[in-house]
Design a protein around this motif. Structure first.
Motif, PDB file in Angstrom:
ATOM      1  N   HIS A  38      40.841  44.165  36.511  1.00  7.80           N
ATOM      2  CA  HIS A  38      42.017  42.726  36.572  1.00  7.80           C
ATOM      3  C   HIS A  38      43.502  43.482  37.339  1.00  7.80           C
ATOM      4  O   HIS A  38      43.393  43.101  38.107  1.00  7.80           O
ATOM      5  CB  HIS A  38      41.885  41.394  35.971  1.00  7.80           C
ATOM      6  N   ILE A  39      44.418  44.072  35.821  1.00 14.46           N
ATOM      7  CA  ILE A  39      45.050  44.692  36.621  1.00 14.46           C
ATOM      8  C   ILE A  39      45.083  45.692  37.437  1.00 14.46           C
ATOM      9  O   ILE A  39      46.032  45.651  38.122  1.00 14.46           O
ATOM     10  CB  ILE A  39      45.888  44.810  34.606  1.00 14.46           C
ATOM     11  N   ASN A  40      43.740  46.890  37.455  1.00 14.62           N
ATOM     12  CA  ASN A  40      44.274  47.475  38.368  1.00 14.62           C
ATOM     13  C   ASN A  40      44.238  47.248  39.515  1.00 14.62           C
ATOM     14  O   ASN A  40      45.093  47.764  40.745  1.00 14.62           O
ATOM     15  CB  ASN A  40      43.152  48.501  37.935  1.00 14.62           C
ATOM     16  N   GLY A  41      43.046  46.018  39.806  1.00 14.34           N
ATOM     17  CA  GLY A  41      42.563  45.586  40.978  1.00 14.34           C
ATOM     18  C   GLY A  41      44.990  44.413  41.540  1.00 14.34           C
ATOM     19  O   GLY A  41      44.992  44.900  43.373  1.00 14.34           O
ATOM     20  N   HIS A  42      44.828  43.816  41.385  1.00 19.58           N
ATOM     21  CA  HIS A  42      46.537  43.684  41.107  1.00 19.58           C
ATOM     22  C   HIS A  42      47.429  44.874  41.646  1.00 19.58           C
ATOM     23  O   HIS A  42      47.993  44.347  42.534  1.00 19.58           O
ATOM     24  CB  HIS A  42      46.954  43.071  40.317  1.00 19.58           C
ATOM     25  N   LEU A  43      47.587  45.755  40.740  1.00 23.13           N
ATOM     26  CA  LEU A  43      48.793  47.048  40.615  1.00 23.13           C
ATOM     27  C   LEU A  43      48.384  47.500  42.039  1.00 23.13           C
ATOM     28  O   LEU A  43      49.286  47.484  43.016  1.00 23.13           O
ATOM     29  CB  LEU A  43      48.550  48.198  39.758  1.00 23.13           C
TER      30      LEU A  43
END
Length: 489
Positions: free
Chosen positions: A92-97
């Protein structure tokens, strides 16, 4: 553009099965070396965007909230100094970043796809102990599937008068099929399980919600899609399918297929299978050298080129008239009012100002200091943005011929004292349609270093680039993940 399939023809369509089988059975060794290189270039570009994305305020909020979940330390959050979370949370976080700074790829002006694939797949590959080759294959397969689904849909039309009309519903939910395909391949789903994973992904993906973006100022952090939510939905769908969770298995087919759910104006079903396995879309990527909307990149190219060619400085400029695609005007990208970080990514006057005064493109273009820079503000006030009259007819021709935009006509007039300098372009730096504008390995390496400067440990960028240049030879992705751990900012 193919006609909408009739209900009688619906039962004969089998796009879901075809793409699911392709996702799990396509051999990496059968992908031509040049396409493998194009895939590695795309991975490199997207990871640079992810590291740079840590500087964007929305990223800090996303990480703070998602990290509260806690749980097993299965995968690393990029650039976060070694923070490990459950694989779905890290994805989730890596996709947003990867999408946060808005410098990530586009595919034929249809969607940003790689942000929902590359970073999330790295989370899964780390968790599973996958090799570099397996990771690259998953990224290419995921990108291929999601891009074809995105390209099968149309979110806008162009009238005979050249006016752009956006569909009432549009968005980037198709990217979920990239995350689910990459994950499913890495965890070993079979074709039947992958079909179920596709259906689970449709049932859990965020709504296509980009229609309102750009109509309300200041622009919100949600932008046109929440890529973290898309990424997590895809990863989780594959994990559920692996455990036996079931769903509809024809979600890409027929009158009630995904294209209809996502609000597409119409449906070009032929692209879903056109030369599948031989035409690799990773080689047709449009790259963005600048952290700002792709519609605006040509104008930045032209201004910087004119300054270099004629030797004037931004202080010498008295007025700029930039003419752009109607889609940019429909989304108020001519406004010089920049209150938020996201405003800056979609304001042409602001982007021309930071390009003139803030040095190499990267996170330094979207800081609070940059938005307060009086030189940038004064330059932005000199910029007038208008419709490029050649853009509408070109868009209509391209949509009729290809189903997607190829050309993005734009022009500029820069007044310096009593002289007027002009330029016109149909392609921007990073477009794949012309050899003079295609992104090279040197281009993406420079972008990687510029975008990650001061965000990684000393020498880490060079280490990451060396690994990425030989990704197929890596026994696992641990070294790559470690090089991208960073210090945070």
């Amino acid at each position: 553009m193919a006609a909408v399939p009739s209900m009688q023809a619906e039962n004969s369509l089998n796009h879901t099965e075809r793409l699911a089988t392709f996702a799990v059975e396509q051999s990496f060794s059968d992908i031509p070396a040049s396409d493998q290189q194009a895939g590695a270039r795309l991975v490199k570009d997207t990871l640079a965007c992810a590291i740079a994305g840590r500087t964007i305020p929305s990223s800090r909020i996303i990480e703070k909230v998602i990290a509260r979940r806690g749980g097993n330390p299965e995968a690393t959050v990029l650039g976060a100094g070694g923070l490990k979370l459950p694989v779905t949370a890290a994805a989730h976080i890596n996709g947003h970043l990867s999408n946060a700074i808005d410098a990530d790829d586009t595919i034929h002006y249809k969607a940003h796809v790689a942000a929902g694939v590359v970073g999330p797949a790295l989370s899964v590959a780390e968790w599973r102990g996958s090799s570099g080759e397996e990771y690259l294959a998953a990224c290419m397969i995921g990108y291929e599937v999601a891009s074809r689904v995105a390209m099968s849909m149309r979110s806008l039309t162009v009238g005979e008068d050249g006016q752009i009309v956006f569909g009432k519903v549009s968005g980037y939910s198709a990217v979920v099929f990239g995350a689910v395909s990459a994950t499913g391949r890495l965890i070993g789903l079979d074709a039947r399980q992958m079909r179920h994973a596709f259906g689970i992904a449709l049932a859990s993906a965020p709504l296509p919600a980009s229609s309102q973006f750009g109509l309300e100022l200041p622009r919100p952090m949600t932008k046109y899609a929440l890529y973290g939510a898309i990424a997590e939905a895809g990863v989780q769908a594959a994990l559920l399918a692996a455990e036996g969770f079931t769903s509809e298995t024809s979600v890409l087919d027929g009158e009630r297929g995904f294209w209809r759910v996502a609000g597409s104006v119409d449906f070009n079903e032929s692209i879903l299978g056109d030369r599948l396995g031989s035409r690799w879309l990773a080689d047709e990527v449009t790259y963005k050298p600048y952290p700002g909307c792709r519609f605006l990149n040509s104008s930045i190219d032209m201004l910087l080129a004119l300054m270099e060619q004629h030797g004037f400085s931004p202080d010498d400029v008295t007025a700029v008239t930039s003419r752009v695609h109607g889609g940019a005007l429909a989304k108020h990208m001519g406004s010089s009012d920049v209150e938020t970080t996201v405003d800056g990514m979609f304001s042409l006057p602001y982007l021309l100002g930071v390009a003139s005064y803030r040095g190499a493109p990267g996170p330094n273009w979207h800081t609070e200091e940059a938005r307060r820079d009086e030189r940038v503000r004064r330059f932005a006030e000199k910029v007038t943005v208008e419709l490029e009259p050649r853009s509408g007819p070109a868009a209509k021709e391209d949509l009729d011929a290809h189903g997607y935009n190829v050309r993005m006509p734009a022009s500029i007039e820069v007044v310096v004292d009593d002289k007027v300098y002009t330029d016109y372009r149909e392609f921007a730096h990073g477009d794949p349609y012309h050899e003079a504008t295609r992104f090279t390995d040197d281009d993406v390496n420079k972008k990687f270093r510029d975008f990650t400067a001061d965000l990684l440990l000393p020498g880490a960028a060079d280490s990451a680039l060396r690994i990425l240049d030989d990704l197929v030879g890596c026994r696992d992705v641990t070294g790559l993940v470690n090089s991208l751990t960073g210090l945070g900012r």
